[in-house]
Design an enzyme around this catalytic site. Structure first.
Site, PDB file in Angstrom:
ATOM      1  N   ASP A 284       0.821  -1.219   0.000  1.00  0.00           N
ATOM      2  CA  ASP A 284       0.000   0.000   0.000  1.00  0.00           C
ATOM      3  C   ASP A 284       0.853   1.266   0.000  1.00  0.00           C
ATOM      4  O   ASP A 284       2.015   1.265   0.422  1.00  0.00           O
ATOM      5  CB  ASP A 284      -0.870   0.047   1.267  1.00  0.00           C
ATOM      6  CG  ASP A 284      -2.066  -0.890   1.190  1.00  0.00           C
ATOM      7  OD1 ASP A 284      -2.133  -1.723   0.260  1.00  0.00           O
ATOM      8  OD2 ASP A 284      -2.936  -0.788   2.074  1.00  0.00           O
TER       9      ASP A 284
ATOM     10  N   HIS B 199       3.936  -2.258   2.979  1.00  0.00           N
ATOM     11  CA  HIS B 199       3.866  -0.892   2.434  1.00  0.00           C
ATOM     12  C   HIS B 199       5.105  -0.561   1.610  1.00  0.00           C
ATOM     13  O   HIS B 199       6.223  -0.707   2.105  1.00  0.00           O
ATOM     14  CB  HIS B 199       3.727   0.124   3.565  1.00  0.00           C
ATOM     15  CG  HIS B 199       2.421   0.016   4.304  1.00  0.00           C
ATOM     16  ND1 HIS B 199       2.203  -0.933   5.273  1.00  0.00           N
ATOM     17  CD2 HIS B 199       1.271   0.714   4.185  1.00  0.00           C
ATOM     18  CE1 HIS B 199       0.960  -0.817   5.722  1.00  0.00           C
ATOM     19  NE2 HIS B 199       0.372   0.183   5.088  1.00  0.00           N
TER      20      HIS B 199
END
Ligand code: ZN
Length: 239
Positions: free
Chosen positions: A47, A192
């Site tokens: 993400d 991430h």
């Protein structure tokens, strides 16, 4: 008295509903997929990119073993770093919509939610040439308006089963251990390659942890599958 009691009950229900929407990956307002089939497979997701310093080292770590992954991108960063977003698409990885500016959508009016989802949809489509079909809300927070905006574009919504909380930057070995401790058949794994509040967020620990994460999974008998494959087999929810 009866009126007061009813009003109190309605108020309590309202607060409870809002609180339920505030917990990550809540499905109270609609489907949020956290796992695939109970097979010895995992789905890697990243993400908050694209991020010029972080995304490419992560792509390199994935490329050698040939592991599929999905990248939930922030539209604003896609516009700022188009070549990074394009590198993800050209390497064949799945790209999902993670809103335009990464707000907590729970606090936005319906029109603002629609704008966040729509602008990111357009940014990803125009820059990468890929029409996204996967959506994940920032912080995993959903409301009816979020589901409505996602459904309008035919998105499947994906949460996660295990998060390494790599945004805490606890060190690459801790990131690796957090994943290893929670591997489950069909789990969607959250990492991430960016930072929702910093376009140049430092994700070197995540990149450094990846080879170990991939090795642990393999040693435990898991293989990796593309989240886009799961998106294809899930029933499309129209609305
Ligand atoms: Zn995020």
């Amino acid at each position: 008295m009866l009126i007061l009691d009813s009003a109190g009950a309605v108020a309590a229900l309202g607060v409870g509903t809002v609180l339920a929407g505030l917990s990550p990956n809540s499905r109270i307002f609609g489907p949020v997929v956290r796992r695939g089939p109970a097979e010895r497979v995992l789905y890697l997701t990243f993400d908050d990119g694209p991020n010029p310093a972080a995304t490419e080292p992560i792509l390199e770590a994935l490329a050698v073993p040939g592991v599929p992954a999905a990248f939930f991108m922030i539209g604003d960063f896609v516009r700022r770093f188009p070549s990074v977003a394009q590198a993800v698409a050209q390497a064949g990885y799945g790209i999902g919509n993670h809103t335009q500016r990464h707000p907590n959508l729970v606090w936005l009016r319906r029109a603002s939610v629609e704008r966040e989802v729509g602008e990111a949809h357009d940014a990803i489509t125009e820059v990468t040439g890929t029409v996204p079909t996967m959506f994940r809300a920032p912080y995993g927070r959903y409301t009816p308006a979020v589901h409505r905006s996602a459904r309008r574009r035919g998105y499947r919504i994906f949460g996660w089963w295990v998060s390494a909380r790599d945004f805490e930057r606890p060190g690459s070995e801790v990131i690796r251990q957090r994943i290893r401790a929670h591997l489950r058949p069909g789990a969607i794994v959250l990492l991430h390659d960016g930072d929702g509040t910093d376009a140049f967020g430092d994700r070197r620990q995540t990149a450094a942890a990846l080879p170990g994460i991939l090795r642990d999974a393999k040693d435990a008998g898991y293989s990796f599958r593309a989240l886009s494959e799961l998106a294809r087999v899930l029933p499309r929810v129209h609305g």
